[in-house]
Scaffold this active site. Structure first.
Site, PDB file in Angstrom:
ATOM      1  N   TYR A  95      44.405  51.127  38.300  1.00 20.74           N
ATOM      2  CA  TYR A  95      43.387  50.851  39.333  1.00 20.74           C
ATOM      3  C   TYR A  95      42.416  52.005  39.601  1.00 20.74           C
ATOM      4  O   TYR A  95      41.218  51.770  39.727  1.00 20.74           O
ATOM      5  CB  TYR A  95      44.060  50.358  40.627  1.00 20.74           C
ATOM      6  CG  TYR A  95      44.384  48.879  40.534  1.00 20.74           C
ATOM      7  CD1 TYR A  95      43.495  47.920  41.007  1.00 20.74           C
ATOM      8  CD2 TYR A  95      45.555  48.442  39.934  1.00 20.74           C
ATOM      9  CE1 TYR A  95      43.776  46.565  40.885  1.00 20.74           C
ATOM     10  CE2 TYR A  95      45.843  47.088  39.796  1.00 20.74           C
ATOM     11  CZ  TYR A  95      44.954  46.157  40.276  1.00 20.74           C
ATOM     12  OH  TYR A  95      45.214  44.818  40.143  1.00 20.74           O
ATOM     13  N   GLU A 138      50.766  41.945  43.033  1.00 18.58           N
ATOM     14  CA  GLU A 138      51.272  42.013  41.655  1.00 18.58           C
ATOM     15  C   GLU A 138      52.692  42.576  41.637  1.00 18.58           C
ATOM     16  O   GLU A 138      53.548  42.083  40.907  1.00 18.58           O
ATOM     17  CB  GLU A 138      50.317  42.848  40.776  1.00 18.58           C
ATOM     18  CG  GLU A 138      49.064  42.033  40.417  1.00 18.58           C
ATOM     19  CD  GLU A 138      47.835  42.836  40.014  1.00 18.58           C
ATOM     20  OE1 GLU A 138      47.975  44.025  39.665  1.00 18.58           O
ATOM     21  OE2 GLU A 138      46.720  42.281  40.062  1.00 18.58           O
TER      22      GLU A 138
END
Ligand SMILES: Cc1cc2nc3c(=O)[nH]c(=O)nc-3n(C[C@H](O)[C@H](O)[C@H](O)COP(=O)(O)OP(=O)(O)OC[C@H]3O[C@@H](n4cnc5c(N)ncnc54)[C@H](O)[C@@H]3O)c2cc1C
Ligand code: HEM
Length: 392
Positions: A95, A138
């Site tokens: 990320y 997730e």
């Protein structure tokens, strides 16, 4: 957390992103893939070339920015993104790479006059918030898959135990885990992730499970794509006994429990998830209308299998439409599927659950036709064999 001023900045930059969103993400991808080779295997190069992946991400970012005050309205989009991410093993450490490239792309594309330090700081906070939502969602999916019976996290080694040609261009591959233990029972409609090393380069691809999972093996059915890296490798190189790594099944295009008649509509290799759904539905009393469109009889996969089921299960009605005239005697219709033909093949009562998948133009037509025939829009579900795209 974003403060009120930052929210206002985000909302004010939405129109700019709406006009420049795609250029922004195209720029961002180029930068990320050249500077961070470690994330390259995660992305399918063909999807970059077609522009579908940059478009899907631009759409995700814009939807988020538009709903910054009511994030709960993003429900469906988040579900779709996290399932794609989980099936390709996107991890928290990825990320910050996306975040820093995205912010630099915003700065470069908009220019320093518009992308002031305040604007960049607001987007950094917004990206951080979205990333936290996705990473959290997730992680709970990863955990759920790890803890479920037969489940696992990350890669697991599987062996090809059988391969079967289904048509001139589709072949099925059956995989069993090398450890001999059970496998996670995927829901009908879900897909797995394959990790392969071809000519020294890592490739990841998703494939729908084309049979109901028995808890021991997974079956996928792959169409040979002209010039395609992985599909040609599977067709030409992978032999029984070879091993490869699989990521656990994921996906939110799954058969929901219901008593309504079920309508499964597929084009070409889009048939794969509908086969698993068909098997599951036939274990109930549900009426099923199975509609398949193929170019011709030679490329039509699983015809004998579906015909056999129709003979044994009176609740199943099957219809085939072939695009080409030649050899089309055995089809129920010839040409592209039309609304009139589809109307004849649907149950008279349009309160049905429809699931469809195929090439993008086919899906756009089916979506329009189902709506035109009176099937409620929220009862029409679909999936893409690539990045999500607009069907209008
Ligand atoms: C959820 C999901 C489920 C799926 N289920 C199935 C399934 O059940 N069965 C199935 O067969 N497929 C399925 N797919 C599609 C599958 O994941 C692959 O995309 C497909 O097999 C093609 O992969 P490939 O490596 O062979 O082709 P790729 O190498 O990805 O190439 C695809 C096409 O793009 C072209 N191309 C490649 N690189 C470039 C470039 N740089 N510029 C221009 N053109 C390029 C190639 O020539 C080829 O025509 C699914 C996809 C998803 C997302
Ligand atoms: C806030 C951050 C992110 C957003 C909003 C986002 C959004 C999206 C969206 C909308 C899709 C398409 C979903 C679909 O097709 O159904 C997608 C797919 C994908 N994302 Fe993300 N994503 C983010 C972060 C990341 C990160 C950190 C990575 C890894 C470096 C990543 C890698 C991928 C890949 C590999 C796909 C599939 C691409 C393909 O089909 O070719 N994403 N993402």
């Amino acid at each position: 957390m974003l403060n009120a001023e930052q929210r206002a900045i985000i909302k004010a930059t939405v129109p700019l992103l709406e006009t420049g969103g795609e250029a922004l993400t195209t720029h961002f991808y180029k930068m990320m893939l050249s500077e961070y080779p470690e994330v390259r295997p995660l992305f399918n190069q063909a999807h970059q070339a077609s522009g579908d992946q940059p478009r899907a991400l631009a759409n995700g970012v814009l939807m988020y920015a538009r709903h910054i005050d009511q994030l709960e309205q993003l429900g469906g989009l988040v579900g779709q993104i996290i399932n794609k991410h989980v099936a390709l093993q996107i991890l928290p450490e990825h990320y910050p790479i996306v975040g820093s490239c995205l912010l630099r792309a915003i700065e470069e594309v908009l220019g320093k006059e518009i992308a002031t330090p305040e604007v960049i700081a607001a987007w950094a906070a917004a990206y951080g918030q979205l990333a936290d939502i996705l990473i959290g969602a997730e992680e709970s999916l990863y955990k759920q898959k790890e803890e479920a019976a037969g489940g696992w996290r990350g890669t697991r080694e599987f062996r090809l135990v059988r391969r079967e040609q289904e048509s001139s261009e589709i072949t099925s591959f059956y995989f069993a885990p090398v450890d001999g233990q059970p496998v996670l029972k995927a829901e009908p409609g879900q897909y797995i992730g394959l990790q392969l090393f071809i000519d020294g380069a890592e490739q990841r691809r998703n494939y729908s499970l084309s049979a109901l999972c028995d808890g021991q093996q997974y079956r996928i059915s792959v169409k040979r794509e002209e010039g395609g890296k992985v599909s040609n490798y599977l067709h030409d190189q992978l032999v029984v006994g070879d091993t490869l790594q699989l990521f656990p099944p994921a996906g939110d295009f799954t058969l929901a429990a219901s008593d309504k008649p079920l309508v499964l509509i597929s084009g070409g290799v889009g048939i794969t998830p509908t086969l698993a759904m068909l098997e599951a539905a036939l274990q109930t009393q549900r009426e099923v209308h199975f509609i398949h469109c193929a170019r011709n009889g030679a490329v039509h996969a699983f015809r004998d299998w579906v015909d056999g089921l129709a003979e044994r299960h009176p609740q199943l009605k099957r219809f085939y439409c072939y695009a080409e005239e030649e050899g089309a005697q055995s089809a129920d219709a010839v040409g592209l599927l039309s609304q009139d033909v589809l109307g004849e093949w649907l149950p008279r009562e349009r309160d049905v659950d429809a699931y469809f998948l195929g090439p993008k133009s086919f899906m756009a037509a089916v979506k329009r036709q189902l709506k035109g025939l009176g099937v409620p829009e929220q009862q029409s579900r679909y999936e893409f064999f690539g990045p999500a795209a607009a069907l209008e």
